[in-house]
Design a protein around this motif. Sequence first.
Motif, short mmCIF file in Angstrom:
data_model
loop_
_atom_site.label_atom_id
_atom_site.label_comp_id
_atom_site.label_asym_id
_atom_site.label_seq_id
_atom_site.Cartn_x
_atom_site.Cartn_y
_atom_site.Cartn_z
N VAL A 94 0.84 -1.20 0.00
CA VAL A 94 0.00 0.00 0.00
C VAL A 94 0.87 1.24 0.00
O VAL A 94 0.59 2.22 -0.72
CB VAL A 94 -0.96 -0.01 1.21
CG1 VAL A 94 -1.68 1.33 1.34
CG2 VAL A 94 -1.96 -1.14 1.09
N SER A 97 2.14 2.28 -3.36
CA SER A 97 1.14 2.51 -4.40
C SER A 97 0.66 3.95 -4.42
O SER A 97 0.77 4.68 -3.44
CB SER A 97 -0.04 1.57 -4.19
OG SER A 97 -0.71 1.86 -2.98
N GLU A 99 -2.72 6.62 -5.49
CA GLU A 99 -4.16 6.58 -5.25
C GLU A 99 -4.92 5.91 -6.37
O GLU A 99 -5.97 5.30 -6.13
CB GLU A 99 -4.68 8.00 -5.03
CG GLU A 99 -4.21 8.63 -3.73
CD GLU A 99 -4.83 9.98 -3.49
OE1 GLU A 99 -5.61 10.43 -4.38
OE2 GLU A 99 -4.56 10.61 -2.45
N ASP A 100 -4.44 6.01 -7.60
CA ASP A 100 -5.18 5.43 -8.71
C ASP A 100 -4.70 4.03 -9.07
O ASP A 100 -5.13 3.45 -10.07
CB ASP A 100 -5.12 6.33 -9.95
CG ASP A 100 -3.69 6.56 -10.43
OD1 ASP A 100 -2.74 6.19 -9.71
OD2 ASP A 100 -3.53 7.12 -11.53
N ASP A 101 -3.80 3.46 -8.26
CA ASP A 101 -3.38 2.08 -8.50
C ASP A 101 -4.47 1.11 -8.08
O ASP A 101 -5.34 1.44 -7.26
CB ASP A 101 -2.10 1.76 -7.72
CG ASP A 101 -0.87 2.43 -8.31
OD1 ASP A 101 -0.98 2.96 -9.42
OD2 ASP A 101 0.18 2.43 -7.64
N ILE A 102 -4.40 -0.10 -8.62
CA ILE A 102 -5.33 -1.17 -8.25
C ILE A 102 -4.51 -2.30 -7.65
O ILE A 102 -3.52 -2.75 -8.24
CB ILE A 102 -6.15 -1.65 -9.46
CG1 ILE A 102 -6.96 -0.49 -10.03
CG2 ILE A 102 -7.08 -2.79 -9.07
CD1 ILE A 102 -7.74 -0.83 -11.29
N ALA A 158 -6.03 0.42 2.62
CA ALA A 158 -5.69 0.80 1.25
C ALA A 158 -6.16 2.21 0.92
O ALA A 158 -5.84 2.73 -0.17
CB ALA A 158 -6.30 -0.20 0.26
N ARG A 161 -8.05 2.98 -2.41
CA ARG A 161 -7.55 2.36 -3.63
C ARG A 161 -8.42 1.15 -3.96
O ARG A 161 -8.83 0.40 -3.07
CB ARG A 161 -6.10 1.94 -3.47
CG ARG A 161 -5.12 3.10 -3.29
CD ARG A 161 -3.78 2.59 -2.82
NE ARG A 161 -2.78 3.66 -2.68
CZ ARG A 161 -2.70 4.48 -1.65
NH1 ARG A 161 -3.57 4.37 -0.66
NH2 ARG A 161 -1.77 5.41 -1.61
N SER A 162 -8.65 0.90 -5.22
CA SER A 162 -9.42 -0.27 -5.62
C SER A 162 -8.62 -1.53 -5.33
O SER A 162 -7.42 -1.59 -5.62
CB SER A 162 -9.77 -0.21 -7.11
OG SER A 162 -10.67 0.86 -7.36
N ASN A 225 -14.60 0.03 -2.18
CA ASN A 225 -13.38 -0.01 -3.00
C ASN A 225 -12.93 -1.42 -3.32
O ASN A 225 -11.83 -1.63 -3.81
CB ASN A 225 -12.24 0.72 -2.28
CG ASN A 225 -11.85 0.04 -0.96
OD1 ASN A 225 -12.72 -0.35 -0.19
ND2 ASN A 225 -10.56 -0.09 -0.70
N THR A 302 -15.45 0.52 -7.74
CA THR A 302 -14.51 -0.29 -8.51
C THR A 302 -15.08 -0.74 -9.84
O THR A 302 -14.42 -1.48 -10.57
CB THR A 302 -14.11 -1.55 -7.71
OG1 THR A 302 -15.28 -2.36 -7.53
CG2 THR A 302 -13.53 -1.19 -6.37
#
Length: 540
Positions: A94, A97, A99-102, A158, A161-162, A225, A302
């Motif tokens: 986490v 990563s 914010e727009d990571d999956i 997370a 985050r998705s 998410n 998501t």
Amino acid sequence: MYHKSWTRGRRWIAMATLGGLCLLPLSVSSMAGEWRALVIGIDAYEHVSPLKGAVNDAQDIAQTLRAAGVSDLTMLLDGDASRAAVLSSWQELVSRSAEDDILVLSYAGHGAQEAEWAEGSEEDGLDEVFLLAGFDVTAPGNGERLRDDDMAAMLQAAEGRSVLVLADSCHSGTMTRSIDPRITRLGTRLVSLPPFENDVLRSQPLHPVLANSEGTGEDLQELPNVIYAGATIDGQVIPELVIAGQPRGALSWAFARGVEGRADLDKDGGISMEELGVFLRETVRVATEGRQSPSLTIGGETRAAVLPRVKDDILQRDGNVLTLAASTSTAGPILEKLSRQHRERLEVTDDGSADLYWDVEEGDVLTKFGDVVLRNGANNADGFADVVTKWVFLSDLYALSLNLKPIEGKLQPSVGHIPEGSPFKVGLTSDQGGYMAVFGLEADGTLRLLAPNRKADPLGKDTSVEAGEPYVLNLRAALPFGADHIVMVRSAGPMPQLVGVLSALDGKRLGAELLPGVLDLIEESADAVGIAAVYTQPAG
């Protein structure tokens, strides 16, 4: 089998009915940030029954994600998958990563249930648990587990985050169908837990990744998410299976095949969550002959997530080979002859994991799942050959359905064996309107045309389907008993040539020489194909 009774139990009565719910469409956008993954697989449990396929699952998922371009991937296998290692690895993932990571969190191993910590937080009064390699029912080993509240806290950490959670384990329930003792099966991913006398998790300090969200009691399947893919719906126990020659979990295997590109149903280069859901549900159901129905929930935030897919053409990596075995070595020449006849589509084996097992003395044919697919009907080489031909055809038809679009065939009742004379329903909810051609393949390989059925439905209502509306066939179980398969073919336009061929084959067994032509005709006619398996038995 499961055929409709019209005269003397040998005719199928097909009636199309409408009504019910439809699948909600999900929006798809282009991929935004990076995909990052924590993949866990545990076979070597120290104090509970070991597994055989969870490490294979983790390695397959990791290999496929890397091939799809996921470079930030941590894999924890067996003893490396301790509670501390899992929580720290997730915290570090986490922190790396954006914010727009999956993020992907994949677990293959044993599941269990324990009494809920917060009274009234669970409808059934039980928390779900993932068991780690060092787990023991006594302290200090009982701390080597992840409760569902731990998982929810990890997902909350997370920070929006998705997250795609893949949980290939089970927590409760029973087998959907009994397993014939003639088949040696692998274990299940379920452990029954006694009450803990000294639960170390209640007294040890919280890991930092849990500290800010512990005690919220939120269901991880309902977090906005989170995309949650579970191996099974509540109440089903899932067995490990031999798939492509290896012990596996069906959900993990299906997910890896989906990322390879098979779940990219519209061939646009990415896998939407709608595509993933359709692919996983149908692939697991077909691969397990209806023994396993995965659960899938998609959080509201998501729905636009798009999973990357492998760009290389490796879709045929697993091959498309069925294995055969028999109860006596004297049947060996017959099996070898069948292998040659089907041009290397079949392999002969002497272990207990064969796709089709012939009990020569009883005249039965069984699957590796422990199901009787033909009861008292394979008393000679020809009878067994007809069953083999049917299953080769089903294997090819399923591969074809993935090149088109798989449609989810639903069975009611959905569990157990259906006794002779009992009613049941098979149907689908189509995302598109069009025309239907439906046929059954009985346990002994006999083909039965179900729709159109001029006698049962002279007005031809059973030949059309409306988008978003269920299409249902009402059937009854009849001889021969075992595994019957209903094949649903949908097309945007009428299919007179296919219907004509199916009409000519009605009541006949498929010969090996007919398979290529029938498959080619389905491929030319159809835009979607669904397969539903029905298991029947004598009354009483």
